[in-house]
Design an enzyme around this catalytic site. Structure first.
Site, PDB file in Angstrom:
ATOM      1  N   CYS A  10      -2.652  48.032  10.892  1.00  0.00           N
ATOM      2  CA  CYS A  10      -2.818  48.190   9.440  1.00  0.00           C
ATOM      3  C   CYS A  10      -3.351  46.901   8.830  1.00  0.00           C
ATOM      4  CB  CYS A  10      -1.471  48.547   8.823  1.00  0.00           C
ATOM      5  SG  CYS A  10      -1.458  48.545   7.026  1.00  0.00           S
ATOM      6  N   SER A  11      -4.434  46.988   8.091  1.00  0.00           N
ATOM      7  CA  SER A  11      -5.037  45.782   7.504  1.00  0.00           C
ATOM      8  C   SER A  11      -4.111  45.121   6.490  1.00  0.00           C
ATOM      9  CB  SER A  11      -6.385  46.104   6.854  1.00  0.00           C
ATOM     10  OG  SER A  11      -6.215  46.999   5.769  1.00  0.00           O
TER      11      SER A  11
END
Length: 113
Positions: A10-11
């Site tokens: 997940c960024s």
């Protein structure tokens, strides 16, 4: 000690981790998809966040849409769904003592470190 519940894919979670790394403070990384959280742990985290369980759910996840969306679920049902399907848990979550935030936006993590 500071703890981050992290998903490396997940960024926003990676950005949250970078904020902690830049802070110079010690912290623990919990990869909650690998080490799933119990219903008790989720209940404690939700209490620290001062939110309702539904506010911790990623409602755009296909698992949610296929199995839970539109159903009349109790808080216990929602917590159980997150414990059984950790992809449903919003991320990252950062806890520092008795304070906690969901790192969306990641800059909100700075409020508690």
């Amino acid at each position: 000690m500071i703890k981050i519940y992290h998903n490396p894919r997940c960024s926003k979670s990676r950005q949250g981790l970078a904020i902690l790394e830049q802070s110079g403070k010690e912290f623990e990384v919990v990869k909650y998809l690998d080490n799933t959280l119990s219903e008790k742990e989720l209940t404690e985290i939700i209490a620290l966040l001062h939110i309702k369980p539904i506010e911790l759910v990623r409602k755009n996840e296909q698992i949610w849409k296929d199995n839970f969306k539109g159903k009349n679920l109790s808080d216990t049902d929602i917590i159980k769904a997150m414990a059984e399907n950790p992809k449903l848990i919003e991320r990252p979550i950062v806890i520092n003592g008795n304070k906690a935030v969901i790192g969306r936006p990641p800059e909100s993590i700075q409020e508690i470190i």
